[in-house]
Design a protein around this motif. Structure first.
Motif, PDB file in Angstrom:
ATOM      1  N   ILE A   1       0.860  -1.281   0.075  1.00 25.62           N
ATOM      2  CA  ILE A   1      -0.028   0.084  -0.120  1.00 25.62           C
ATOM      3  C   ILE A   1       0.821   1.151   0.061  1.00 25.62           C
ATOM      4  O   ILE A   1       0.565   2.231  -0.752  1.00 25.62           O
ATOM      5  N   ASP A   2       1.908   1.123   0.829  1.00 24.46           N
ATOM      6  CA  ASP A   2       2.954   2.491   0.987  1.00 24.46           C
ATOM      7  C   ASP A   2       3.559   2.716  -0.521  1.00 24.46           C
ATOM      8  O   ASP A   2       3.523   3.913  -1.030  1.00 24.46           O
ATOM      9  N   GLY A   3       3.848   1.552  -1.420  1.00 24.86           N
ATOM     10  CA  GLY A   3       4.536   1.646  -2.586  1.00 24.86           C
ATOM     11  C   GLY A   3       3.552   2.243  -3.479  1.00 24.86           C
ATOM     12  O   GLY A   3       3.964   2.862  -4.383  1.00 24.86           O
ATOM     13  N   SER A   4       2.049   1.685  -3.329  1.00 17.86           N
ATOM     14  CA  SER A   4       1.306   2.309  -4.405  1.00 17.86           C
ATOM     15  C   SER A   4       1.021   3.848  -4.207  1.00 17.86           C
ATOM     16  O   SER A   4       0.844   4.717  -5.323  1.00 17.86           O
ATOM     17  N   ALA A   5       1.148   4.109  -3.039  1.00 16.14           N
ATOM     18  CA  ALA A   5       0.761   5.607  -2.597  1.00 16.14           C
ATOM     19  C   ALA A   5       1.866   6.367  -3.187  1.00 16.14           C
ATOM     20  O   ALA A   5       1.713   7.514  -3.670  1.00 16.14           O
ATOM     21  N   ALA A   6       3.124   5.794  -2.969  1.00 15.26           N
ATOM     22  CA  ALA A   6       4.463   6.518  -3.378  1.00 15.26           C
ATOM     23  C   ALA A   6       4.280   6.763  -4.877  1.00 15.26           C
ATOM     24  O   ALA A   6       4.626   7.836  -5.597  1.00 15.26           O
ATOM     25  N   ASP A   7       3.706   5.867  -5.546  1.00 17.57           N
ATOM     26  CA  ASP A   7       3.815   5.585  -7.202  1.00 17.57           C
ATOM     27  C   ASP A   7       2.837   6.855  -7.667  1.00 17.57           C
ATOM     28  O   ASP A   7       2.877   7.446  -8.498  1.00 17.57           O
ATOM     29  N   LEU A   8       1.730   6.846  -6.761  1.00 18.31           N
ATOM     30  CA  LEU A   8       0.670   7.827  -7.240  1.00 18.31           C
ATOM     31  C   LEU A   8       1.100   9.352  -7.158  1.00 18.31           C
ATOM     32  O   LEU A   8       0.753  10.075  -7.815  1.00 18.31           O
ATOM     33  N   MET A   9       2.045   9.637  -6.274  1.00 14.73           N
ATOM     34  CA  MET A   9       2.576  10.952  -5.878  1.00 14.73           C
ATOM     35  C   MET A   9       3.810  11.261  -6.757  1.00 14.73           C
ATOM     36  O   MET A   9       4.210  12.428  -6.719  1.00 14.73           O
ATOM     37  N   ARG A  10       4.375  10.084  -7.570  1.00 19.83           N
ATOM     38  CA  ARG A  10       5.317  10.407  -8.193  1.00 19.83           C
ATOM     39  C   ARG A  10       5.024  11.495  -9.425  1.00 19.83           C
ATOM     40  O   ARG A  10       4.077  11.061 -10.020  1.00 19.83           O
TER      41      ARG A  10
END
Length: 247
Positions: free
Chosen positions: A235-244
């Protein structure tokens, strides 16, 4: 995510403590007089200057199952089985008074009376030392009688009495050395009505079947928490991808 990871880590520590207690119980399923350890959880608050907004679970061995074990006849003079909830006083590693249900008594070369794991047995005035004797007997009240070398078998002599304590009204805890002690220090009162059964031994009260089930449950709890941590990372990795930002 931060809270989820910390909650899972707290649960992992609890599962590990439960697994350790269960493994120790299984290892002592055939130990004379062993009392199964019970691991239980309590709330551990994180204290600070702000509000106490987080609490972790702290699981450790806090008590023992005091139900009796199976008594078997051995016919050996120094084997005793304690009746009821009576505890036998022994000398702990630090010289303090501790307690056990272990009744496989031994006599060392110096005459010191010990339990099967080498703990000096306490009498009315300290550790019991037995003089040379042709025969020895422990009666039901814990008094030790001997027939001196060359003495009359019909005229045994009393040399000491086992110190038998009653836990009624006292809170006792089991320490890592496997011995029971009075919480906060002190000694249990002598139980004048205590009885022992000579020529018998009380076995461990561990139920191997239940212990195996507990071990499986602790293992499943461990796997569940690992999956939660893995999910949190995804979940943390997916959130970071959205913010990139796009390249």
């Amino acid at each position: 995510m931060d809270r989820l990871v910390h909650t899972s880590l707290s649960a992992l520590r609890g599962a590990m403590a439960r697994q350790t207690a269960t493994a120790n119980n299984l290892a002592n399923a055939n130990t004379v007089g062993f009392r199964a350890e019970i691991a239980s959880a309590s709330t551990l608050w994180l204290r600070g200057q702000t509000l106490e907004s987080r609490a972790l679970a702290s699981e450790e061995v806090r008590a023992a199952d005091m139900k009796p074990g199976t008594i078997s006849e051995t016919g050996r003079d120094l084997d005793i089985a304690l009746s009821g909830d009576v505890l036998l006083a022994v000398q702990g590693p630090e010289g303090d008074e501790a307690y056990t249900r272990r009744g496989d008594l031994q006599r060392t070369e110096s005459g010191l009376l010990t339990t099967g794991d080498g703990r000096p047995v306490m009498g009315q005035s300290g550790p019991i030392t037995l003089p040379p004797a042709d025969s020895l007997k422990i009666d039901e009240s814990g008094r030790i009688w001997i027939v001196p070398p060359g003495g009359d078998p019909n005229l045994p002599q009393e040399v000491d009495q086992l110190r038998l304590g009653s836990p009624v009204g006292s809170r006792i805890v089991k320490h890592v050395d496997g011995l029971f002690r009075v919480e906060g220090g002190g000694a249990l009162p002598v139980d004048a009505a205590a009885r022992v059964r000579s020529g018998s031994l009380e076995g461990s009260n561990v139920d191997p079947t239940k212990a195996l089930v507990d071990m499986i449950e602790a293992s499943r709890a461990w796997d569940t928490q690992l999956k939660l941590i893995s999910t949190a990372r995804e979940i943390d990795g997916s959130a970071a991808d959205l913010m990139r930002l796009p390249d």
